[in-house]
Design a protein around this motif. Structure first.
Motif, PDB file in Angstrom:
ATOM      1  N   ALA A   1      17.482   1.629  -3.138  1.00 17.55           N
ATOM      2  CA  ALA A   1      17.438   1.899  -1.708  1.00 17.55           C
ATOM      3  C   ALA A   1      18.601   2.805  -1.344  1.00 17.55           C
ATOM      4  N   ARG A   2      18.358   3.706  -0.398  1.00 22.43           N
ATOM      5  CA  ARG A   2      19.420   4.648  -0.002  1.00 22.43           C
ATOM      6  C   ARG A   2      20.539   3.951   0.760  1.00 22.43           C
ATOM      7  N   ALA A   3      20.190   2.925   1.503  1.00 21.21           N
ATOM      8  CA  ALA A   3      21.188   2.248   2.322  1.00 21.21           C
ATOM      9  C   ALA A   3      21.539   0.898   1.716  1.00 21.21           C
ATOM     10  N   GLY A   4      22.727   0.380   2.031  1.00 26.75           N
ATOM     11  CA  GLY A   4      23.104  -0.963   1.605  1.00 26.75           C
ATOM     12  C   GLY A   4      23.943  -0.964   0.352  1.00 26.75           C
ATOM     13  N   ALA A   5      24.395  -2.195   0.027  1.00 28.73           N
ATOM     14  CA  ALA A   5      25.310  -2.346  -1.107  1.00 28.73           C
ATOM     15  C   ALA A   5      24.602  -2.262  -2.447  1.00 28.73           C
ATOM     16  N   GLY A   6      23.250  -2.276  -2.441  1.00 27.26           N
ATOM     17  CA  GLY A   6      22.517  -2.261  -3.696  1.00 27.26           C
ATOM     18  C   GLY A   6      22.387  -0.879  -4.316  1.00 27.26           C
ATOM     19  N   ARG A   7      22.943   0.130  -3.690  1.00 30.14           N
ATOM     20  CA  ARG A   7      22.842   1.504  -4.202  1.00 30.14           C
ATOM     21  C   ARG A   7      23.678   1.651  -5.457  1.00 30.14           C
ATOM     22  N   ARG A   8      23.043   2.060  -6.555  1.00 33.43           N
ATOM     23  CA  ARG A   8      23.718   2.102  -7.854  1.00 33.43           C
ATOM     24  C   ARG A   8      24.406   3.436  -8.115  1.00 33.43           C
TER      25      ARG A   8
ATOM     26  N   GLY B   1       0.801  -1.216   0.000  1.00 31.93           N
ATOM     27  CA  GLY B   1       0.000   0.000   0.000  1.00 31.93           C
ATOM     28  C   GLY B   1       0.835   1.268   0.000  1.00 31.93           C
ATOM     29  N   VAL B   2       0.170   2.365  -0.272  1.00 36.36           N
ATOM     30  CA  VAL B   2       0.848   3.656  -0.378  1.00 36.36           C
ATOM     31  C   VAL B   2       1.467   4.071   0.950  1.00 36.36           C
ATOM     32  N   LEU B   3       0.627   4.121   1.989  1.00 34.96           N
ATOM     33  CA  LEU B   3       1.109   4.557   3.293  1.00 34.96           C
ATOM     34  C   LEU B   3       2.160   3.597   3.835  1.00 34.96           C
ATOM     35  N   GLY B   4       1.933   2.280   3.639  1.00 37.18           N
ATOM     36  CA  GLY B   4       2.886   1.282   4.101  1.00 37.18           C
ATOM     37  C   GLY B   4       4.240   1.434   3.432  1.00 37.18           C
ATOM     38  N   THR B   5       4.231   1.730   2.136  1.00 37.33           N
ATOM     39  CA  THR B   5       5.473   1.925   1.386  1.00 37.33           C
ATOM     40  C   THR B   5       6.238   3.138   1.906  1.00 37.33           C
ATOM     41  N   ILE B   6       5.519   4.231   2.096  1.00 41.62           N
ATOM     42  CA  ILE B   6       6.148   5.463   2.576  1.00 41.62           C
ATOM     43  C   ILE B   6       6.724   5.268   3.985  1.00 41.62           C
ATOM     44  N   LEU B   7       5.952   4.631   4.865  1.00 42.41           N
ATOM     45  CA  LEU B   7       6.420   4.404   6.238  1.00 42.41           C
ATOM     46  C   LEU B   7       7.618   3.460   6.276  1.00 42.41           C
ATOM     47  N   THR B   8       7.587   2.411   5.433  1.00 45.92           N
ATOM     48  CA  THR B   8       8.711   1.470   5.374  1.00 45.92           C
ATOM     49  C   THR B   8       9.972   2.166   4.891  1.00 45.92           C
TER      50      THR B   8
ATOM     51  N   GLU C   1      15.152   3.684   5.436  1.00 47.56           N
ATOM     52  CA  GLU C   1      16.098   4.472   4.647  1.00 47.56           C
ATOM     53  C   GLU C   1      16.164   5.939   5.046  1.00 47.56           C
ATOM     54  N   GLY C   2      15.222   6.365   5.882  1.00 48.99           N
ATOM     55  CA  GLY C   2      15.196   7.761   6.288  1.00 48.99           C
ATOM     56  C   GLY C   2      14.250   8.590   5.430  1.00 48.99           C
ATOM     57  N   PRO C   3      13.770   9.738   5.941  1.00 50.49           N
ATOM     58  CA  PRO C   3      12.814  10.580   5.209  1.00 50.49           C
ATOM     59  C   PRO C   3      13.332  11.071   3.855  1.00 50.49           C
ATOM     60  N   ARG C   4      14.657  11.286   3.741  1.00 49.69           N
ATOM     61  CA  ARG C   4      15.210  11.812   2.494  1.00 49.69           C
ATOM     62  C   ARG C   4      15.016  10.860   1.324  1.00 49.69           C
ATOM     63  N   SER C   5      14.824   9.557   1.620  1.00 50.10           N
ATOM     64  CA  SER C   5      14.657   8.574   0.546  1.00 50.10           C
ATOM     65  C   SER C   5      13.407   8.855  -0.290  1.00 50.10           C
ATOM     66  N   LEU C   6      12.421   9.518   0.312  1.00 53.87           N
ATOM     67  CA  LEU C   6      11.186   9.839  -0.413  1.00 53.87           C
ATOM     68  C   LEU C   6      11.430  10.840  -1.526  1.00 53.87           C
ATOM     69  N   TYR C   7      12.531  11.582  -1.420  1.00 55.70           N
ATOM     70  CA  TYR C   7      12.868  12.581  -2.431  1.00 55.70           C
ATOM     71  C   TYR C   7      14.110  12.178  -3.231  1.00 55.70           C
TER      72      TYR C   7
END
Length: 309
Positions: free
Chosen positions: A148-155, A61-68, A73-79
């Motif tokens: 994702a902002r965190a982790g080794a998967g950041r391109r 869901g929308v809210l669940g995605t944003i909260l997760t 990843e922190g609020p900055r990940s939304l932007y």
């Protein structure tokens, strides 16, 4: 009358061009978290079958995605990808929205009575032209939103690095990856969005149900947002998946769509529908209301500057 009063002199092409780009940037600033949530939901489960994807879904869901995203990843990940998003809107919306009226007049040979065919043709033309200009910014925006902002998967670490890395690893064509589905999507989006807004607004004004002010613009924009989401969602999902894919994952946009259908079923084409609607509905309202007011404000400023003392 609510907001700026309509001027007697119609807005110039330059005013529409600059006003559309500015209004689109303002709309993006407000609705970008919803767009990021939409992208995350659309790419979720693309390497799994429908059963596995449902069982291991990270976002719900929308809210669940944003909260997760905020929690992990922190609020900055939304932007994430906002810089490329604003670059995209300034070049993209200026063309597809700002030039719409001019192209429509070209197809109608200056007639004030534009039929549905002329409107659809104008919407398709400016939508396709905008993609040709702004596709690299869209590719970078989608990839930033998907990672994702965190982790080794950041391109990518920055917008400039993303442009350079894509060009180096995938060639010049990598920056224009997904152009075909994006042209299709934006021809559809432009027709659904601009033509629907145009028709709803014209109908409300001709039937004297509303006057040409904020409530009319709000109603027309909301209706355009809903129609656009319903019509364009399948192409939008394919575009997002294809532009975000690794080199060689899909041979074409058609292959991407076929793979989605086989692995996840037809419902996959409407993944992220609710955030798409929330985003497009709110984006349309903010953009069109701001655009209409900016056009009037710019023309009023021009008139006052040219008026004799």
């Amino acid at each position: 009358m609510v907001g700026f009063k309509a001027t007697d002199v119609p807005p110039t092409a330059t005013v529409k061009f600059l006003g559309a780009g500015t209004a689109a940037c303002i709309a993006d600033l407000i609705t970008f978290p919803l767009d990021t949530a939409k992208v995350r939901l659309q790419i979720q489960g693309e390497r799994q079958g429908p059963m596995q994807a449902a069982a291991s879904a990270q976002y719900r869901g929308v809210l669940g995605t944003i909260l997760t995203m905020v929690r992990t990843e922190g609020p900055r990940s939304l932007y994430s990808g906002l810089v490329a998003g604003l670059q995209r809107q300034m070049s993209f919306a200026s063309v597809r929205i700002g030039l719409y009226d001019s192209v429509k007049q070209f197809y109608t040979k200056g007639s004030e009575h534009a039929g549905i065919g002329s409107r659809l043709l104008a919407g398709s033309t400016t939508g396709a032209l905008a993609v040709a200009v702004a596709q690299p910014t869209d590719v970078v925006k989608v990839r930033f939103q998907a990672q994702a902002r965190a982790g080794a998967g950041r391109r990518y670490q920055s917008t400039v690095e993303a442009y350079k890395t894509i060009a180096r690893e995938e060639g010049f064509r990598g920056l224009w990856k997904g152009t075909s589905p994006n042209v299709a999507r934006n021809a559809i989006v432009n027709c659904a969005e601009l033509v629907t807004y145009d028709l709803i607004k014209d109908t409300l004004l001709k039937a004297h149900l509303m006057t040409d002010d904020l409530p009319c613009h709000f109603t027309s924009a909301f209706g355009a947002g809903f129609c656009t989401t319903v019509i364009a969602s399948p192409v939008d999902v394919v575009k997002t998946r294809y532009m975000n894919s690794a080199l060689g994952q899909y041979s074409s946009a058609g292959h991407c769509a076929l793979t989605m259908l086989q692995k996840e079923g037809p419902q996959a084409f409407y993944k992220g529908f609710m955030p798409s609607f929330l985003r497009l509905g709110s984006w349309n309202v903010v953009m069109f209301v701001t655009y209409e007011q900016l056009k009037r404000a710019l023309m009023a400023a021009r008139a006052s500057r040219e008026a004799p003392f």
